[in-house]
Design a protein around this motif. Structure first.
Motif, PDB file in Angstrom:
ATOM      1  N   ASN A  42     -32.674  16.755 -11.548  1.00  0.00           N
ATOM      2  CA  ASN A  42     -31.580  17.321 -10.750  1.00  0.00           C
ATOM      3  C   ASN A  42     -30.849  16.266  -9.915  1.00  0.00           C
ATOM      4  N   ALA A  43     -30.280  15.297 -10.610  1.00  0.00           N
ATOM      5  CA  ALA A  43     -29.616  14.185  -9.930  1.00  0.00           C
ATOM      6  C   ALA A  43     -28.484  14.655  -9.015  1.00  0.00           C
ATOM      7  N   ALA A  44     -27.732  15.663  -9.440  1.00  0.00           N
ATOM      8  CA  ALA A  44     -26.604  16.144  -8.632  1.00  0.00           C
ATOM      9  C   ALA A  44     -27.085  16.662  -7.279  1.00  0.00           C
ATOM     10  N   ALA A  45     -28.159  17.446  -7.287  1.00  0.00           N
ATOM     11  CA  ALA A  45     -28.703  17.980  -6.032  1.00  0.00           C
ATOM     12  C   ALA A  45     -29.249  16.854  -5.162  1.00  0.00           C
ATOM     13  N   ARG A  46     -29.817  15.840  -5.781  1.00  0.00           N
ATOM     14  CA  ARG A  46     -30.375  14.723  -5.023  1.00  0.00           C
ATOM     15  C   ARG A  46     -29.272  13.894  -4.366  1.00  0.00           C
ATOM     16  N   TRP A  47     -28.188  13.637  -5.095  1.00  0.00           N
ATOM     17  CA  TRP A  47     -27.064  12.917  -4.503  1.00  0.00           C
ATOM     18  C   TRP A  47     -26.449  13.714  -3.344  1.00  0.00           C
ATOM     19  N   ARG A  48     -26.358  15.018  -3.523  1.00  0.00           N
ATOM     20  CA  ARG A  48     -25.810  15.872  -2.470  1.00  0.00           C
ATOM     21  C   ARG A  48     -26.719  15.848  -1.239  1.00  0.00           C
ATOM     22  N   ASN A  49     -28.017  15.918  -1.473  1.00  0.00           N
ATOM     23  CA  ASN A  49     -28.978  15.891  -0.369  1.00  0.00           C
ATOM     24  C   ASN A  49     -28.894  14.569   0.393  1.00  0.00           C
ATOM     25  N   MET A  50     -28.791  13.462  -0.335  1.00  0.00           N
ATOM     26  CA  MET A  50     -28.686  12.158   0.307  1.00  0.00           C
ATOM     27  C   MET A  50     -27.381  12.037   1.107  1.00  0.00           C
ATOM     28  N   SER A  51     -26.297  12.545   0.547  1.00  0.00           N
ATOM     29  CA  SER A  51     -24.999  12.464   1.219  1.00  0.00           C
ATOM     30  C   SER A  51     -24.996  13.253   2.519  1.00  0.00           C
ATOM     31  N   LEU A  52     -25.578  14.448   2.488  1.00  0.00           N
ATOM     32  CA  LEU A  52     -25.568  15.312   3.670  1.00  0.00           C
ATOM     33  C   LEU A  52     -26.573  14.869   4.731  1.00  0.00           C
ATOM     34  N   VAL A  53     -27.772  14.513   4.299  1.00  0.00           N
ATOM     35  CA  VAL A  53     -28.851  14.248   5.247  1.00  0.00           C
ATOM     36  C   VAL A  53     -28.853  12.803   5.724  1.00  0.00           C
ATOM     37  N   ALA A  54     -28.760  11.833   4.804  1.00  0.00           N
ATOM     38  CA  ALA A  54     -28.813  10.421   5.201  1.00  0.00           C
ATOM     39  C   ALA A  54     -27.461   9.923   5.687  1.00  0.00           C
ATOM     40  N   LEU A  55     -26.426  10.150   4.904  1.00  0.00           N
ATOM     41  CA  LEU A  55     -25.100   9.655   5.276  1.00  0.00           C
ATOM     42  C   LEU A  55     -24.440  10.546   6.330  1.00  0.00           C
ATOM     43  N   GLY A  56     -24.483  11.871   6.107  1.00  0.00           N
ATOM     44  CA  GLY A  56     -23.840  12.799   7.030  1.00  0.00           C
ATOM     45  C   GLY A  56     -24.681  13.196   8.221  1.00  0.00           C
ATOM     46  N   GLN A  57     -25.990  12.832   8.216  1.00  0.00           N
ATOM     47  CA  GLN A  57     -26.898  13.112   9.327  1.00  0.00           C
ATOM     48  C   GLN A  57     -26.926  14.592   9.705  1.00  0.00           C
ATOM     49  N   LYS A  58     -26.912  15.429   8.694  1.00  0.00           N
ATOM     50  CA  LYS A  58     -26.836  16.875   8.885  1.00  0.00           C
ATOM     51  C   LYS A  58     -27.953  17.411   9.779  1.00  0.00           C
ATOM     52  N   LYS A  59     -29.185  16.984   9.541  1.00  0.00           N
ATOM     53  CA  LYS A  59     -30.320  17.545  10.261  1.00  0.00           C
ATOM     54  C   LYS A  59     -30.437  17.029  11.689  1.00  0.00           C
ATOM     55  N   MET A  60     -29.737  15.949  11.995  1.00  0.00           N
ATOM     56  CA  MET A  60     -29.769  15.418  13.361  1.00  0.00           C
ATOM     57  C   MET A  60     -29.144  16.382  14.346  1.00  0.00           C
ATOM     58  N   PHE A  61     -28.154  17.137  13.898  1.00  0.00           N
ATOM     59  CA  PHE A  61     -27.349  17.925  14.822  1.00  0.00           C
ATOM     60  C   PHE A  61     -27.989  19.250  15.223  1.00  0.00           C
ATOM     61  N   THR A  62     -29.256  19.433  14.879  1.00  0.00           N
ATOM     62  CA  THR A  62     -29.991  20.555  15.466  1.00  0.00           C
ATOM     63  C   THR A  62     -30.213  20.316  16.961  1.00  0.00           C
ATOM     64  N   ARG A  63     -30.088  19.041  17.383  1.00  0.00           N
ATOM     65  CA  ARG A  63     -30.179  18.675  18.805  1.00  0.00           C
ATOM     66  C   ARG A  63     -28.924  17.871  19.129  1.00  0.00           C
ATOM     67  N   PRO A  64     -27.880  18.527  19.623  1.00  0.00           N
ATOM     68  CA  PRO A  64     -26.542  17.921  19.704  1.00  0.00           C
ATOM     69  C   PRO A  64     -26.440  16.638  20.523  1.00  0.00           C
ATOM     70  N   ILE A  65     -27.080  16.580  21.695  1.00  0.00           N
ATOM     71  CA  ILE A  65     -26.902  15.407  22.568  1.00  0.00           C
ATOM     72  C   ILE A  65     -27.461  14.132  21.925  1.00  0.00           C
ATOM     73  N   PRO A  66     -28.763  14.103  21.526  1.00  0.00           N
ATOM     74  CA  PRO A  66     -29.246  12.875  20.867  1.00  0.00           C
ATOM     75  C   PRO A  66     -28.527  12.612  19.542  1.00  0.00           C
ATOM     76  N   ALA A  67     -28.077  13.691  18.881  1.00  0.00           N
ATOM     77  CA  ALA A  67     -27.354  13.509  17.617  1.00  0.00           C
ATOM     78  C   ALA A  67     -26.040  12.774  17.850  1.00  0.00           C
ATOM     79  N   LEU A  68     -25.324  13.155  18.907  1.00  0.00           N
ATOM     80  CA  LEU A  68     -24.051  12.510  19.218  1.00  0.00           C
ATOM     81  C   LEU A  68     -24.266  11.042  19.589  1.00  0.00           C
ATOM     82  N   LEU A  69     -25.292  10.778  20.398  1.00  0.00           N
ATOM     83  CA  LEU A  69     -25.595   9.398  20.773  1.00  0.00           C
ATOM     84  C   LEU A  69     -25.980   8.567  19.548  1.00  0.00           C
ATOM     85  N   HIS A  70     -26.780   9.155  18.690  1.00  0.00           N
ATOM     86  CA  HIS A  70     -27.205   8.450  17.477  1.00  0.00           C
ATOM     87  C   HIS A  70     -26.020   8.199  16.552  1.00  0.00           C
ATOM     88  N   PHE A  71     -25.116   9.162  16.480  1.00  0.00           N
ATOM     89  CA  PHE A  71     -23.945   8.988  15.624  1.00  0.00           C
ATOM     90  C   PHE A  71     -23.066   7.838  16.112  1.00  0.00           C
TER      91      PHE A  71
END
Length: 445
Positions: A42-71
């Motif tokens: 499932n290469a397509a799903a893996r590329w999408r997961n990497m784009s959203l989580v690693a590049l887009g930092q999707k899961k970081m924003f469950t905690r907005p303040i540290p997420a903004l600082l990290h971004f």
């Protein structure tokens, strides 16, 4: 720059990249100590997961303040590489602001954008230092972070502050020199960079030409040398996630979090038991391999993705902060599980280096010497740690594999669990009543 400067620059560049490459090869070697597992589906799903989580930092924003600082830090880190590329070109060929002529007005915009991001990164870095050392957030001051891990986190933040100060020193002094027509770059006027046009005048405006040139070179060389130092410090730091977050999220398990892998040898035995035509006393087929080791007691028993997880761990502690076992005071810390796995992996790697590429048994193991059964059995297998991790690390998979070893290789499960498994074997249910007794309630109806 003189020819001597060019030669010195190339020496630092080659040595820095060479040492970094050597250490990366060690990391790859250590990860390959793990068992093979296929994550090519499932290469397509893996590329999408990497784009959203690693590049887009999707899961970081469950905690907005540290997420903004990290971004802020993350964006500055990525975009600043453009300026670093120019420094490398200038350092090799003896030019000064090589991209300025070709890019024209866009160059001023680009460096201004980098400066704004750098200023935001400076603010974020100071905030992170304060969170760790002044506010003392509980998840950043757990027992497993005492000693080197805490120093490591502070050291990397201090290095980032120095790097940003070097950028503004380089640009600020060059801004003043250029306005005086004394810059290494020919011409008069001003760059008008967004931040250093103000910092340059404020901090360096009254200095002599000689002092300005010296400070500009300090900022320029400081920027380059700090990047080389940071690059080679990564191997010894938790900040490997800067590089490994991308492959880690690509190769993450795409199955539902509650789905566990069955052991092939056990599945085969169960199928034989359920087959009425199978001979339970038949000898194994000629040439059949012996069953593999059940579960994991050391890093060589884990798979390579789990070892990649250990190197990718940022030690942020989000996993531990949501762990119900840890919250109720039990010994388990999912973050410590990953840190211990990485420490044992490094120990095995040093053993291999010392013995010329061969691992010599050292009478130690991940189980007991690093991670205790008490920690493993405290886990509720709720997957909260996996869900919370910003880069899709799974401490639970390591915990479950080590539990399997305790149960199936050492028969070392807790008494209550052994009792339950005995009841399942004898009574077909976890309760200490046979099937007939369990139906007695019907007689009372």
């Amino acid at each position: 720059m003189t020819y001597l400067d060019n030669i010195l620059f190339v020496i630092f560049l080659v040595f820095g990249i060479g040492y970094f490459t050597k250490n990366i090869k060690k990391i790859i070697r250590n990860i390959r100590l793990g068992q093979n597992v296929d994550r090519s589906d499932n290469a397509a799903a893996r590329w999408r997961n990497m784009s959203l989580v690693a590049l887009g930092q999707k899961k970081m924003f469950t905690r907005p303040i540290p997420a903004l600082l990290h971004f802020m830090l993350y964006a500055a880190f990525v975009i600043t590489q453009i300026e670093l590329l120019e420094i490398i070109v200038d350092g090799i060929f003896g030019t000064h602001r090589f991209f300025k002529t070709g890019l024209g007005g866009f160059y001023t915009f680009l460096i201004s954008f980098i400066e704004i991001l750098s200023l935001l990164a400076l603010i974020a870095t100071v905030a992170f230092l304060a969170r760790r050392n002044l506010l003392k957030l509980p998840r950043l001051n757990k027992e497993e972070l005492l000693g080197w891990p805490k120093k490591d986190a502070n050291l990397i933040l201090i290095m980032e502050i120095i790097l940003v100060l070097c950028i503004f020193t380089m640009n600020g002094t060059d801004e003043v020199l250029y306005s005086l027509g004394k810059s290494h770059f020919e011409g008069t006027g001003s760059f008008h960079f967004a931040v250093s046009q103000f910092l340059g005048t404020a901090f360096f405006g009254g200095m002599s030409e000689g002092a300005l040139h010296v400070l500009e070179r300090i900022g320029w060389w400081g920027h380059f040398l700090m990047v080389m130092a940071f690059l080679n410090y990564l191997y010894f730091s938790k900040h490997l996630h800067i590089l490994l977050a991308f492959p880690n999220t690509y190769f993450a398990n795409l199955k539902p979090l509650g789905e566990f892998d069955n052991l092939e040898a056990v599945t085969k035995e169960v199928k034989l038991m359920m087959d009425p035509n199978a001979d339970p006393f038949a000898a194994p087929a000629e040439g059949a391999e012996a069953p593999a080791k059940f579960g994991a007691s050391d890093i060589q028993d884990l798979n390579w993705v789990q070892l990649l997880n250990a190197y990718t761990c940022t030690e942020c502690g989000r996993c531990t902060s949501v762990c119900p076992a840890n919250t109720t005071g039990k010994k388990l810390s999912p973050r410590k599980i990953m840190m211990d796995t990485r420490d044992r992996m490094e120990e095995v790697g040093r053993n291999i280096d010392t013995n010329k590429g061969v691992f010599v048994p050292d009478n130690k193991a991940l189980l007991n010497d690093y991670i205790t059964p008490e920690e493993l059995w405290a886990c509720t297998s709720c997957n909260a740690c996996v869900e919370e991790c910003p880069v899709s690390i799974s401490p639970l998979s390591i915990i479950m594999d080590m539990r399997r070893y305790l149960v199936m290789e050492q028969s070392a499960a807790p008494a209550a669990l052994n009792s339950m498994m005995t009841n399942v074997e004898n009574n077909g249910a976890p309760w200490p009543y046979n099937q007939q007794d369990r139906l007695n309630w019907k007689n009372e109806m």
